[in-house]
Design a protein around this motif. Structure first.
Motif, PDB file in Angstrom:
ATOM      1  N   SER A 126       0.807  -1.214   0.000  1.00 50.70           N
ATOM      2  CA  SER A 126       0.000   0.000   0.000  1.00 50.70           C
ATOM      3  C   SER A 126       0.843   1.268   0.000  1.00 50.70           C
ATOM      4  O   SER A 126       0.411   2.309  -0.501  1.00 50.70           O
ATOM      5  CB  SER A 126      -0.942   0.005   1.212  1.00 50.70           C
ATOM      6  OG  SER A 126      -0.221   0.003   2.427  1.00 50.70           O
ATOM      7  N   LYS A 188       2.174   6.796  -0.020  1.00 57.82           N
ATOM      8  CA  LYS A 188       1.184   7.275   0.931  1.00 57.82           C
ATOM      9  C   LYS A 188       1.707   8.511   1.689  1.00 57.82           C
ATOM     10  O   LYS A 188       0.982   9.480   1.900  1.00 57.82           O
ATOM     11  CB  LYS A 188       0.831   6.173   1.931  1.00 57.82           C
ATOM     12  CG  LYS A 188      -0.069   5.079   1.361  1.00 57.82           C
ATOM     13  CD  LYS A 188      -1.506   5.577   1.239  1.00 57.82           C
ATOM     14  CE  LYS A 188      -2.462   4.469   0.809  1.00 57.82           C
ATOM     15  NZ  LYS A 188      -2.675   3.469   1.875  1.00 57.82           N
ATOM     16  N   PRO A 255      -4.456   7.909 -18.095  1.00 54.16           N
ATOM     17  CA  PRO A 255      -4.983   6.638 -17.580  1.00 54.16           C
ATOM     18  C   PRO A 255      -5.623   5.796 -18.679  1.00 54.16           C
ATOM     19  O   PRO A 255      -6.398   6.302 -19.495  1.00 54.16           O
ATOM     20  CB  PRO A 255      -6.019   7.100 -16.551  1.00 54.16           C
ATOM     21  CG  PRO A 255      -5.533   8.425 -16.091  1.00 54.16           C
ATOM     22  CD  PRO A 255      -4.918   9.076 -17.300  1.00 54.16           C
ATOM     23  N   SER A 272      -2.004   4.493 -15.026  1.00 53.94           N
ATOM     24  CA  SER A 272      -3.154   4.482 -14.128  1.00 53.94           C
ATOM     25  C   SER A 272      -3.152   5.764 -13.301  1.00 53.94           C
ATOM     26  O   SER A 272      -2.097   6.384 -13.099  1.00 53.94           O
ATOM     27  CB  SER A 272      -3.089   3.264 -13.196  1.00 53.94           C
ATOM     28  OG  SER A 272      -4.098   3.314 -12.204  1.00 53.94           O
ATOM     29  N   ASP A 273      -4.330   6.151 -12.812  1.00 48.87           N
ATOM     30  CA  ASP A 273      -4.409   7.279 -11.883  1.00 48.87           C
ATOM     31  C   ASP A 273      -4.727   6.802 -10.471  1.00 48.87           C
ATOM     32  O   ASP A 273      -5.086   7.597  -9.600  1.00 48.87           O
ATOM     33  CB  ASP A 273      -5.443   8.309 -12.356  1.00 48.87           C
ATOM     34  CG  ASP A 273      -6.842   7.712 -12.506  1.00 48.87           C
ATOM     35  OD1 ASP A 273      -7.014   6.496 -12.267  1.00 48.87           O
ATOM     36  OD2 ASP A 273      -7.762   8.463 -12.881  1.00 48.87           O
ATOM     37  N   GLN A 274      -4.558   5.498 -10.247  1.00 50.99           N
ATOM     38  CA  GLN A 274      -4.828   4.906  -8.938  1.00 50.99           C
ATOM     39  C   GLN A 274      -3.533   4.361  -8.341  1.00 50.99           C
ATOM     40  O   GLN A 274      -2.653   3.903  -9.063  1.00 50.99           O
ATOM     41  CB  GLN A 274      -5.849   3.769  -9.054  1.00 50.99           C
ATOM     42  CG  GLN A 274      -7.157   4.176  -9.700  1.00 50.99           C
ATOM     43  CD  GLN A 274      -7.924   5.181  -8.871  1.00 50.99           C
ATOM     44  OE1 GLN A 274      -8.027   5.049  -7.654  1.00 50.99           O
ATOM     45  NE2 GLN A 274      -8.461   6.203  -9.524  1.00 50.99           N
ATOM     46  N   LEU A 275      -3.423   4.411  -7.007  1.00 52.51           N
ATOM     47  CA  LEU A 275      -2.287   3.804  -6.321  1.00 52.51           C
ATOM     48  C   LEU A 275      -2.511   2.296  -6.279  1.00 52.51           C
ATOM     49  O   LEU A 275      -2.847   1.701  -5.258  1.00 52.51           O
ATOM     50  CB  LEU A 275      -2.136   4.376  -4.917  1.00 52.51           C
ATOM     51  CG  LEU A 275      -1.761   5.857  -4.827  1.00 52.51           C
ATOM     52  CD1 LEU A 275      -1.618   6.279  -3.370  1.00 52.51           C
ATOM     53  CD2 LEU A 275      -0.474   6.147  -5.593  1.00 52.51           C
ATOM     54  N   THR A 276      -2.343   1.675  -7.436  1.00 53.79           N
ATOM     55  CA  THR A 276      -2.678   0.270  -7.613  1.00 53.79           C
ATOM     56  C   THR A 276      -1.441  -0.607  -7.458  1.00 53.79           C
ATOM     57  O   THR A 276      -0.314  -0.170  -7.693  1.00 53.79           O
ATOM     58  CB  THR A 276      -3.311   0.051  -8.999  1.00 53.79           C
ATOM     59  OG1 THR A 276      -3.721  -1.308  -9.133  1.00 53.79           O
ATOM     60  CG2 THR A 276      -2.331   0.380 -10.112  1.00 53.79           C
ATOM     61  N   THR A 285       4.424  -1.147  -9.968  1.00 55.26           N
ATOM     62  CA  THR A 285       3.886   0.192 -10.172  1.00 55.26           C
ATOM     63  C   THR A 285       4.904   1.233  -9.731  1.00 55.26           C
ATOM     64  O   THR A 285       5.418   1.169  -8.605  1.00 55.26           O
ATOM     65  CB  THR A 285       2.583   0.380  -9.378  1.00 55.26           C
ATOM     66  OG1 THR A 285       1.653  -0.645  -9.756  1.00 55.26           O
ATOM     67  CG2 THR A 285       1.972   1.740  -9.674  1.00 55.26           C
ATOM     68  N   GLN A 296      -1.788  12.350  -9.844  1.00 56.13           N
ATOM     69  CA  GLN A 296      -1.039  11.101  -9.805  1.00 56.13           C
ATOM     70  C   GLN A 296      -1.167  10.332 -11.126  1.00 56.13           C
ATOM     71  O   GLN A 296      -2.266  10.047 -11.589  1.00 56.13           O
ATOM     72  CB  GLN A 296      -1.527  10.230  -8.647  1.00 56.13           C
ATOM     73  CG  GLN A 296      -1.205  10.833  -7.280  1.00 56.13           C
ATOM     74  CD  GLN A 296      -1.724   9.997  -6.141  1.00 56.13           C
ATOM     75  OE1 GLN A 296      -2.708   9.283  -6.286  1.00 56.13           O
ATOM     76  NE2 GLN A 296      -1.076  10.073  -4.994  1.00 56.13           N
ATOM     77  N   ARG A 297      -0.027  10.021 -11.707  1.00 58.91           N
ATOM     78  CA  ARG A 297       0.039   9.190 -12.905  1.00 58.91           C
ATOM     79  C   ARG A 297       1.067   8.099 -12.640  1.00 58.91           C
ATOM     80  O   ARG A 297       2.250   8.376 -12.458  1.00 58.91           O
ATOM     81  CB  ARG A 297       0.428  10.014 -14.139  1.00 58.91           C
ATOM     82  CG  ARG A 297      -0.617  11.051 -14.542  1.00 58.91           C
ATOM     83  CD  ARG A 297      -1.895  10.370 -15.049  1.00 58.91           C
ATOM     84  NE  ARG A 297      -2.927  11.315 -15.456  1.00 58.91           N
ATOM     85  CZ  ARG A 297      -3.903  11.750 -14.677  1.00 58.91           C
ATOM     86  NH1 ARG A 297      -3.970  11.333 -13.401  1.00 58.91           N
ATOM     87  NH2 ARG A 297      -4.815  12.585 -15.130  1.00 58.91           N
ATOM     88  N   ASP A 399      -7.030  -4.874 -13.203  1.00 56.07           N
ATOM     89  CA  ASP A 399      -7.861  -3.808 -13.795  1.00 56.07           C
ATOM     90  C   ASP A 399      -7.137  -2.966 -14.840  1.00 56.07           C
ATOM     91  O   ASP A 399      -7.495  -1.814 -15.061  1.00 56.07           O
ATOM     92  CB  ASP A 399      -8.432  -2.887 -12.706  1.00 56.07           C
ATOM     93  CG  ASP A 399      -9.361  -3.637 -11.757  1.00 56.07           C
ATOM     94  OD1 ASP A 399     -10.101  -4.510 -12.234  1.00 56.07           O
ATOM     95  OD2 ASP A 399      -9.329  -3.345 -10.549  1.00 56.07           O
TER      96      ASP A 399
END
Length: 503
Positions: A126, A188, A255, A272-276, A285, A296-297, A399
């Motif tokens: 995370s 984070k 994204p 992605s634009d998510q902290l995946t 990532t 965020q990219r 995803d």
């Protein structure tokens, strides 16, 4: 105004000089014309001498100048792309302390695994978006444990591109993207990872100054400028790993957009634009070139260590008297499925998408009365394409579902057979562009130096060469399913061996 791009590859260094107005390369050069050596002192180890990269970069720059197609004094900025994850160590006098432990070296896996367990899997994923695995931080931990006297001499740690920038400017810098690439960055907390630094016992003083990726990373020293016929004081205005740079070169910035490359290694890289993150850290990532804390990219990266390297190995053994174009034509003579011959293409270090296992290359179902080198050449390309499909399915489970993939028409994508097999086995159309990493690095320098207002402006002249759509009559899905069964069996066997050795 002209821009200089340097691409530090595993096999060679490529340099391009680009006209900012037209966004076209005036000259390009690659050095050497044979593949650079990788030093492998033990199974799974891979090192290169950073001074070799510097010498190659200088030679390639001089080769571009020798074309006489431009005035070197008109070059206004320098950009650098580089092989990712390598560890370069220098002392207070900026002298290299040891060979670089490069991206495909596997020695540090256990150090990353211990950090993953100690920090906690959920917290690592995370906050770091990855397991420390076999990345730069774990490589540094290996040096600390196994070469303590050398470790004490370290002033700064760097990635390969940072080293070349240092040789040009005397300055040592990094970026958030680079820190994330080494698994030193906490997404984070938006800072250097306290967890990683504390667990490994690293002093924060070894980390270079953090600069925006598109900005000045130092100015060209007078003596180096004179040596390279360049203007003193021009900035190194961009540094990025080869895969984020490849994505930039293909204008993959938003994204859902996805790029691919198949050079020494094979990569699919989606934004992605998510902290995946992948729960097993099989795909990784990192902060993309246009990452910011506000916008965020992230780049989600699948890496297969041995793609072009396997193709080269096959050529050296079975086609040393022919070129790659001839090799591709021979491969077309074999039928789809290579008459049952199957190849697992995993012989260039521990594979992250296979949970850092050293699987190796495996040939299956060789028929000595049937199979010729045409079958081997085709089975190599089919095996590589199947590995891409296997990795893409992992990305899909996280995803990342591309509807089109952009790639440069280079390396394995120069082979029509490979490109078509890749499209058919993944089921995703591919757009091929006249794309080059050194040109992308040059245009990145233009962004960093303010020549272009945005990446979109820098790459508005991109040329789409070809679109390849899936062929509904292909039977490659059957080939892939059989290939996957063979891989699954091999992974079970590798696990059994590891457990037996561990007893």
């Amino acid at each position: 105004m002209l821009l200089l791009g340097i691409d530090i590859g595993t096999s060679s260094v490529k340099v391009s000089v680009v006209d900012a107005a037209s966004q076209k390369a005036l000259a390009s050069a690659q050095y050497p014309d044979t593949e650079s050596p990788i030093i492998s002192l033990k199974l799974g180890w891979a090192e290169q001498d950073p001074e070799m990269w510097w010498e190659q970069a200088q030679q390639a720059i001089k080769m571009c100048h020798a074309t006489g197609k431009y005035n070197p004094q008109d070059i206004a900025a320098v950009g650098i792309a580089y092989q990712m994850h390598g560890l370069v160590l220098v002392d207070k006098n900026q002298q290299v302390l040891r060979n670089s432990i490069i991206w495909c070296d596997s020695r540090a896996v256990e150090y990353g695994d211990k950090a993953f367990e100690a920090i906690g899997e959920e917290r690592s994923l995370s906050h770091l978006l990855n397991s420390p695995g076999n990345f730069t931080a774990a490589k540094l931990a290996w040096v600390k444990q196994n070469e303590p006297e050398l470790y004490e001499k370290i002033d700064k740690i760097m990635l390969p591109g940072d080293f070349i920038a240092m040789k040009l400017t005397g300055a040592i810098t990094t970026s958030v993207s680079a820190l994330s690439e080494g698994v030193f960055y906490d997404f984070k907390e938006e800072c250097l990872s306290k967890d990683v630094m504390k667990f490994f016992g690293f002093d924060e003083q070894v980390i270079p100054d953090v600069k925006p990726l598109f900005s000045s990373h130092g100015e060209l020293k007078a003596d180096i400028a004179a040596q390279l016929q360049l203007k003193a004081g021009i900035p190194v205005a961009y540094k990025a790993g080869d895969q984020p740079n490849n994505a930039l070169s293909l204008n993959v910035l938003n994204p859902g957009e996805v790029a691919a490359t198949a050079g020494t290694s094979g990569v699919i890289y989606g934004v992605s634009d998510q902290l995946t993150y992948d729960p097993q850290s099989r795909v990784n990532t990192f902060a993309h070139v246009n990452y910011s804390q506000v916008r965020q990219r992230l780049g989600v990266l699948l890496c297969i260590n041995g793609t072009g390297s396997l193709n080269r190995w096959a050529k050296n053994l079975f086609g040393s008297n022919i070129g790659y174009a001839d090799m591709n034509n021979l491969a077309k003579q074999a039928p789809e499925g290579s008459s049952g011959l199957r190849i697992l293409p995993f012989g260039n270090g521990a594979e992250r998408m296979l949970n850092n296992k050293l699987v190796g290359v495996h040939f299956h179902h060789i028929d000595l009365n049937l199979h010729e080198r045409s079958h081997i050449f085709r089975a190599v390309q089919e095996g590589i394409a199947c590995a891409f499909r296997y990795g893409l399915d992992i990305m899909r489970s996280n995803d990342m579902n591309p509807t089109v993939i952009r790639a440069g028409k280079a390396n394995l994508f120069l082979s029509d057979l490979f490109a078509e097999t890749f499209v058919n086995v993944t089921g995703v159309p591919v757009e091929l562009y006249n794309n080059d990493g050194s040109v992308g690095a040059a245009l990145g320098a233009g962004i960093g130096a303010g020549v272009f207002a945005s990446p979109a402006e820098a790459f508005k002249g991109m040329e789409k060469l070809q679109v390849i759509e899936p062929n509904p009559n292909s039977n490659i899905e059957e080939v892939y399913q059989e290939w996957k069964v063979l891989l699954d069996k091999q992974l079970i066997a590798e696990t059994a061996i590891e457990e037996e050795v561990g007893k």
